[in-house]
Design a protein around this motif. Structure first.
Motif, PDB file in Angstrom:
ATOM      1  N   ASP A 261       0.855  -1.186   0.000  1.00  0.00           N
ATOM      2  CA  ASP A 261       0.000   0.000   0.000  1.00  0.00           C
ATOM      3  C   ASP A 261       0.889   1.232   0.000  1.00  0.00           C
ATOM      4  OD1 ASP A 261      -2.065   1.686   0.098  1.00  0.00           O
ATOM      5  OD2 ASP A 261      -2.755   1.164   2.104  1.00  0.00           O
ATOM      6  N   PHE A 263       0.733   4.426  -0.070  1.00  0.00           N
ATOM      7  CA  PHE A 263      -0.061   5.635   0.021  1.00  0.00           C
ATOM      8  C   PHE A 263       0.815   6.868   0.218  1.00  0.00           C
ATOM      9  CE2 PHE A 263       0.344   4.137   4.345  1.00  0.00           C
ATOM     10  CZ  PHE A 263       0.625   5.285   5.055  1.00  0.00           C
ATOM     11  N   SER A 815     -10.746   6.095  10.741  1.00  0.00           N
ATOM     12  CA  SER A 815      -9.613   6.247   9.837  1.00  0.00           C
ATOM     13  C   SER A 815     -10.013   7.107   8.646  1.00  0.00           C
ATOM     14  CB  SER A 815      -9.134   4.865   9.359  1.00  0.00           C
ATOM     15  OG  SER A 815      -8.042   5.001   8.477  1.00  0.00           O
ATOM     16  N   HIS A 818      -5.648   7.441   5.958  1.00  0.00           N
ATOM     17  CA  HIS A 818      -4.591   6.634   6.585  1.00  0.00           C
ATOM     18  C   HIS A 818      -4.138   7.208   7.917  1.00  0.00           C
ATOM     19  CE1 HIS A 818      -4.138   4.106   3.012  1.00  0.00           C
ATOM     20  NE2 HIS A 818      -4.256   5.216   2.311  1.00  0.00           N
TER      21      HIS A 818
END
Length: 1460
Positions: A261, A263, A815, A818
């Motif tokens: 991930d 991000f 959340s 993130h």
């Protein structure tokens, strides 16, 4: 994020001094500690509390029932001071704000994540590795140095810290330079256990048969790659490698990108605060409790203790229960407990099932379901299970089938294999029953046999039967349930040896002796109430006085009265019980607490319980209560009792107390502060480590490494008297019950595993244990730790009695991007106004920002008694969070401030080069990119036998059908039983419309062009009223009628549409007319404000002189009003020409003709649902079978049964109808099949909605009814918006129609990378990619519709693989918005837009949806390539828009939706 700096404290010092004077009694000193040295600062003399101050305390706190766990006068006055500072700064109340994306013309390479391996961190890591494990002498020296720093100020600390680290900076910089230029795969070596000396190892006593576990090995590996996934060490250049990857077949990213991930590419990486405090102490040493003594007369097991007291002292009182009046209800002696437990054990083993196949065998699990006011029956059943060697699982009584958390309890029972539930007679009678008298199966629960344990229902055991009593072993004794942060319920197993050892440890720590009396206010089914009031009491033959929760609500002083009455030595309470006693106390003279030698505070782990303890001591010290009697304890389901303060006879020895900086605690660091500061937390010790146990604190995250002496960590315990596992969950058991703490060098401190307690704290001077929070309440926001209890305490300090109902506040985190964001939900008092509540909410946000330096994402107030509750009346936190995430909280006031807490916004989008005017001149194919445009079939080139084409208006089409086919049935309305309620032929509809037109002209005195609101339920009357308006020349507006059971909420919406549409008249039925004049309606809307209301149940019998014919096809036909999910009311104008073109397009697309039958289950008030319900049958001549969606609430199978009964091939429905069928008929497919339900003839089932497609729902619907003959390809969706009510509508065709070119390719699902979409690019990925969105096939573009993708800012056309706004050109586009104020600029921008270059002559309508057009390599059976169009509703920032993806197919041009 808002931060408050330099807040003065001089204005609250006097208040703080007063609080200190009133918080402690007599000569009690305040113990300030410094870690590493056991010393105290000069003691302050406290003034004793006078009766006047005591009564003043009562008057101040008796007005409400605030939760005392979070009460602190110092904290309250600090909050008030912080709010006063906010007023001086003239800080504005947070208001909603819009954001726009910052589009910059820079390369994608400019947005690389920042390098987090800074020089300072490298220095720290190198120095830390070189230090190794510090010795105790080094730790003492470092602590002395740290204490001097804390005394002289933070500047000295910073200077000395930098000076001590300067020695290794040169080597660190050289190592950093090497690391920056070299690719290193760092595999950390496993710890070398052989070099760990024996003097540092810790040994713990273990029972025979337990095996030592080897410490796990930890390692990590990291691969450095570029943004395109090319390894740095590759010999091929990045550009060539990227080109090779692009030319690969099939196109798919590297495998690692599916599971990583990344991000960081999207979000701004927040840099750590360089000034944040860091731990500076030496590494802590594990703390060992005193040795568990061996007493000769201790029984070998708890069952043996029961046998001893039951036979030696059968008349000794064991348990006394109280009724709601405070009188003794029943006294259970040890003799009765022994005989009745034997009776229960015998019946469990021999009377359930048969002799050959008993239902319960030794080792099986059974549920104990007993109410909180019947501890005697629970105690008998619990010990009966122990004697039968059956494992009891105590749970709460299910009151309804939808109790909060009940489904998770059922999951625990199912995983434990529970088939029998033991209960009392009264509880069994109070359980919910079905009409047949049987107890229904609760949601998520296994099928249970309910067994009543009263003696009158049990058989007497034979004389020769005796239970087998063994010594305590490693068999499971009982399972205690635990609710986790996410709402899941786990079962903690406790062995018999752990049970016995725990009772022995409690006996030693608390000094229990035989025949002592203990008052228990706690829940006796779990935790401290079970351990002291049910288990340890029997081991020591103690007498327990049980106070039920129902008695505490009536008389909060009842437990104190029982202490005085029975001269009890011990009492087990919570801080709330102490608070309730303070509120109810009215200077009663008969109270004497001198008999108490130990007042156990069960929730001592909550740091805010110190306020209750101090206040209780202040008031009742004059009643004989001694300071050393109050004994807070800390416990957890996994580790049982973690620590408890011992009762002492030395009143001069003060308890441990510390004033800590909240700012330091957010970074996990202990910094001693002064009480005059605003953001401080005063904590008290919870005593010493339990006998026979070893305790340490480890870092909460990552490898369980020992904390430093000034660092907050998770407390871990190594002992026999703990839980052993989570039942049936080996993975979670290993992470919690098999932890091996390690030193900084990587060596384990013991060969035996430790258990995580879930408590955050530290071990202070003298081995005192301090707890500052729980792991379940921990919220990590922007790298800082905040405790939910601290946020609750701050919110309750802002005048809670005026606004918060009974102090009920829930704090949790969600959340977002993130990172965790704080959400506060509170129950609002019924008498609070909206304005006052909003001011309170604003002050709460300011107080939390000042005290905790953190922003609140959302603060919501809900009506009183609406939040889900736990069995004892508290707020069910996980259920509340789930309701918030689902949008089902229904708050009455909401204040959202995302701009104060969402600081890691995504990076600015990368602007892609667009196709310019010069490129358009060359042609549609420019630089390998096609202009993103597509269209449906051309209406002018389609040859058909449509006789209705010669008429310009729908009213003329109806007159023509009434003359040519008068008896042809156009509409059939079904009721809830599936029978025909009403029907309309062509001539019947024509004649009824004529009568309505006469009524409008004569009774309503309306003229051409007047607006008429049609408030009808779904049915025939609505259709007739619509065409009656057309015959009279009026403009109809369909309005959903108010709901009879919810008039106060739904009627204002009706009034708003009537006012905004400027309706001169309102037509409805007689029933709704009475509803509008009812008292409930008058309370919501004044009757006098309604326009004239006409009742169409009584129509005139004459015909109109002439039927109105519009002079121009572009005149207004009707208004389409719709309320969006966000509450926005939008009405669009539909002309006669657009209406006729719309009906013809649908007729051609769906192949509608008079012999066809179509089933419609939609709400007929706006959009495509209204057109299908009212217009299409008149234009096309087909028969519409109308099924009101409201009828499905009574009969969920009505729609599908009608489709099967009338052998319908085409049907239309909504998502709500599909969801109702999926949930209501999920378990009835077999019975429906037996009733003859057959869906094999259905070739099209179209879902109509102006929202993103619900892929999971459509797939579930298809799979569920596949066994009833429904073809998976028959289900599809449509797409429309406000400017064009139907852009695409063509379900998949099955069978022989595929040969005629009307079938689309096989339905496929593709996945698009969301990261690429954010940069206006399209990238196909594989299923399972973490950033993928599924693309689902949906239909074809309607004939006569053209689509192009345009840049919403420059209004220029875009290429196939670019993201832009979807523009539509069609003959059935809406004419514009209908507004009272006539904002022409908005109308021209949305409905009359032109491209800035290229085709600048065509007039387009802007849909407000972002999308893309992409040609893929997927082909259908005819070899046609597919294209995909992604769209999403426009927002001020595209990063958070609701994504809908449409895929268009060249040749067949079908549409697909993509949903996240």
């Amino acid at each position: 994020m808002l931060r408050t700096a330099n807040i003065g404290v001089c204005d609250i010092r006097e208040a703080a001094a007063r609080e200190r004077a009133a918080s402690t009694a007599g000569n009690r000193p305040l113990f300030y500690f410094r870690f590493g040295v056991d010393q105290a600062l000069p003691q302050e003399r406290r003034t004793p509390v006078t009766p006047s101050s005591s009564s003043r305390y009562h008057r101040r706190r008796s007005s409400g029932s605030r939760d005392e766990r979070y009460r602190s006068d110092v904290h309250t006055e600090a909050v008030q001071a912080a709010l006063a500072k906010h007023k001086e700064r003239k800080m504005a109340v947070p208001m909603p704000s819009k954001r726009r994306s910052l589009v910059v013309q820079t390369s994608m390479d400019a947005y690389t994540p920042p390098d987090t391996s800074s020089g300072s961190e490298d220095e720290g890591s190198v120095q830390g590795d070189s230090q190794g494990t510090p010795t105790s002498s080094q730790g003492s020296i470092n602590m002395e140095h740290w204490i001097s720093q804390a005394i002289h100020g933070s500047t000295t600390s910073t200077t000395s810290s930098s000076s001590t680290q300067s020695g290794g900076s040169g080597a660190a910089h050289r190592l950093a330079d090497v690391m920056a230029q070299t690719h290193i795969e760092n595999h950390s070596a496993p710890p070398d256990v052989t070099t760990y000396t024996s003097e540092h190892s810790i040994q713990v006593e273990r029972p025979q048969g337990s095996t030592a576990r080897v410490a796990p090995k930890y390692g990590n590996a990291e691969l450095m790659e570029t943004g395109d996934g090319v390894p740095v060490s590759s010999r091929v250049s990045a550009k060539i490698q990227q080109l090779v990857n692009t030319l690969k077949r099939p196109k798919r990213p590297p495998l690692r990108e599916f599971f990583v991930d990344d991000f960081e590419e999207l979000l701004e990486v927040q840099q750590p605060d360089p000034n944040q405090p860091k731990p500076e102490g030496a590494q802590m040493l594990a703390m060992r409790g005193e040795q568990l003594g061996v007493v000769t007369n201790w029984p070998p097991s708890l069952e043996a203790a029961l046998q001893r007291w039951g036979t030696i002292s059968p008349k000794a009182p064991c348990l006394t229960t109280m009724d709601t009046n405070g009188k003794p209800l029943y006294i259970l002696t040890y003799g009765k407990l022994w005989t009745r437990s034997m009776k229960v054990a015998y019946n469990i083993l021999h009377k359930l099932g048969t002799k050959q196949e008993p239902m319960v065998r030794p080792g099986d699990r059974v549920a104990l379901v007993f109410p909180n006011n019947d501890p005697a029956a629970f105690m008998v059943a619990f010990y009966g299970c122990l004697l039968a060697e059956v494992v009891p699982v105590p749970i709460e009584v299910p009151l309804t089938r939808k109790d909060a958390g009940s489904q998770q309890i059922g999951f625990l029972l199912g995983s434990c294999g529970v088939t029998v539930a033991l209960t009392s007679d009264a509880c069994h009678k109070g359980l919910p029953k079905s009409p047949t008298g049987e107890i229904p199966q609760f949601k998520g629960w296994p099928k249970l046999l309910w067994f009543v344990t009263e003696s009158k229902h049990l058989s007497k055991p034979p004389r020769d039967w005796f239970p087998h009593i063994k010594d305590a072993n490693n068999d499971t004794a009982y399972i205690e349930y635990k609710t986790c942060k996410d709402g899941s319920v786990l079962g903690v197993t406790v062995t018999r040896i752990a049970l016995l050892t725990h009772c022995q440890a409690l006996t030693q720590a608390c000094g229990y002796t035989e025949a002592e009396t203990i008052v228990n206010v706690l829940d006796f089914k779990k935790d401290v109430g079970l351990w002291h009031g049910i288990l340890t009491s029997v081991m020591n033959m103690m007498h327990v006085i049980s106070i039920p929760y129902s008695l505490m609500k009536v008389n909060p002083l009842s437990w104190i009265q029982k202490v005085c009455q029975y001269k009890a030595k011990v009492a087990c309470v919570k801080s709330r019980d102490m608070h309730w006693a303070l509120v109810a106390h009215r200077d009663q003279r008969d109270i004497n607490l001198s008999s108490l030698r130990m007042l156990i505070v069960a929730d001592g782990a909550n740091p805010w319980s110190i306020s209750s303890c101090d206040a209780f001591l202040n008031v009742f010290q004059s009643k004989g209560l001694r300071q050393e009697v109050i004994c807070p304890c800390a416990s957890s389901p996994e580790a049982l009792t973690v620590a408890i303060r011992r009762p002492t006879d030395d009143s001069n020895q003060p308890p441990g107390r510390g004033v800590l900086s909240m700012h330091g605690l957010t970074y996990g660091v202990i910094r001693v502060d002064s009480e005059e500061k605003l953001s401080v937390l005063t904590v008290q010790d919870v005593g010493l480590v339990m006998p026979g146990a070893i305790m340490c604190s480890v870092k909460p995250d990552g490898i369980p490494q020992l904390c430093k002496t000034d660092e907050i960590g998770e407390l871990c315990v190594c002992a026999i008297a703990t839980g052993t596992s989570y039942y049936g969950l080996s993975g979670m058991t290993k992470n919690t019950f098999e932890v091996f703490p390690m030193t900084s060098s990587g060596a384990p401190i013991s060969e035996y595993p430790f258990i995580r307690t879930g408590l955050l704290g530290f071990i202070g001077p003298g081995g005192l244990v301090f707890v500052i929070g729980k792991m379940d309440g921990l919220m990590v926001v922007s790298g800082r730790r905040h405790n939910a209890d601290d946020i609750v305490a701050t919110a309750l300090a802002v005048e809670p009695m005026k606004f918060v109902y009974r102090g009920r506040i829930a704090v949790f985190s969600v959340s977002v991007l993130h990172d965790e964001r704080i959400v506060i939900v509170a129950e609002q008092r019924p008498d609070s106004t909206e304005e006052d509540s909003f001011q309170w909410m604003s002050r709460v946000l300011q107080a939390i920002d000042s005290i905790h330096q953190v922003g609140v994402y959302c603060l919501a107030l809900v009506p009183a008694n609406t939040l889900p509750k736990t069995p004892l009346g508290g707020i069910h936190l996980s259920e509340t969070k789930q309701l918030f995430l689902e949008g089902s909280l229904h708050p009455c006031n909401v204040l959202m401030c995302p701009h104060t807490c969402v600081t890691n916004l995504p990076k600015p989008r990368q602007k892609q080069p667009e196709i310019g005017p010069a490129s358009v001149m060359v042609g549609n194919l420019v630089s390998g990119k096609r202009i993103a445009q597509a269209s449906g079939r051309d209406l002018g080139q389609i040859e058909d036998n449509d006789q209705a084409r010669k008429f310009l208006f729908l009213s003329e089409v109806l007159q023509w059908r009434a003359q040519t086919t008068p008896d042809h049935v156009l509409y059939t309305l079904l009721n809830c039983r599936g029978t025909i309620a009403n029907s309309l032929t062509c001539v019947q509809l024509h004649k009824r419309a004529e009568k309505i037109a006469v009524m409008l002209m004569e009774r309503g005195h309306l003229q051409d062009g007047d607006h008429v609101a049609l408030v009808y339920p779904p049915g025939i009357d609505l259709i007739a009223a619509f065409y009656g308006c057309l015959y009279a020349g009026c403009v109809p507006i369909t309005v959903r009628p108010p709901h009879p059971q919810n008039i106060a909420t739904t009627l204002p919406t009706v009034k708003m549409i009537v006012e905004v549409s400027r309706s001169a008249c309102l037509m409805t039925t007689q029933l709704i007319c009475k509803l509008l004049r009812s008292r409930e309606a008058a309370a919501a809307v004044d009757i006098r404000t309604w326009p004239p209301v006409l009742d169409t149940d009584d129509l005139p019998k004459k015909r109109p002189a002439q039927i109105y014919k519009p002079s121009n096809p572009d005149t207004l036909a009707y208004l389409d009003f719709s309320v969006s999910t966000t509450g926005m009311l939008a009405g669009v104008k539909m002309s006669h020409a657009a209406t006729s073109a719309f009906c013809r397009s649908i007729k051609l697309q769906c192949e509608l003709y008079p012999s066809r039958e179509v089933a419609i289950c939609l709400d007929p008030y706006c959009g495509l649902g209204f057109v299908l319900w009212c217009l299409c049958s008149v234009y096309s001549g087909h028969q519409s079978i109308l099924i009101p969606p409201s009828e499905l609430e009574t009969n969920p199978a009505l729609w599908l049964l009608a489709v099967s009964q009338y052998k319908v091939r085409d049907t239309f429905c909504s998502y709500s109808v599909m969801e109702l069928c999926t949930k209501g008929l999920g378990s009835q497919t077999e019975s429906l099949k037996a009733r003859g339900l057959d869906l094999s003839r259905v070739r099209t089932c179209v879902v109509v909605a102006e929202e993103r497609p619900r892929i999971a729902l459509t797939q579930s619907f298809s799979k569920l009814f596949k066994d009833l003959g429904l073809h998976p390809r028959a289900v599809s969706t449509s797409f429309g918006c406000r400017v064009n009510l139907a852009i695409c509508l063509q379900p998949h065709r099955l069978g022989k129609l595929a040969e005629q070119g009307t079938s689309g390719p096989d339905p496929t699902t593709v996945y698009v990378d969301m990261r690429a979409l954010r940069h206006d690019r399209v990238r196909l990925v594989e299923r399972g990619s973490p950033h993928s969105l599924p693309l689902m096939e949906s239909g074809k573009i309607l004939p006569g519709v053209r689509i192009i993708i345009a840049n919403p800012e420059t209004k220029g056309p875009l290429g196939d693989s670019h993201l832009g706004e979807i523009w539509v050109h069609s003959a059935h586009n809406a004419s514009g918005y209908f507004t009272i104020y006539g904002d022409e600029s908005l109308q021209s921008d949305h409905f009359n837009s032109r491209l800035s270059f290229g085709d600048t002559q065509t007039v387009w309508a802007r849909t407000g949806y972002l999308g893309f057009l992409r040609r893929t390599e997927l082909t259908d059976a005819n070899g046609a390539k597919k294209m995909s169009l992604r769209n999403s509703p426009r927002r001020s920032r595209r990063h958070y828009s609701t994504r809908i993806v449409i895929a268009l197919f060249s040749h067949n041009l079908q549409i697909e939706y993509l949903s996240p």
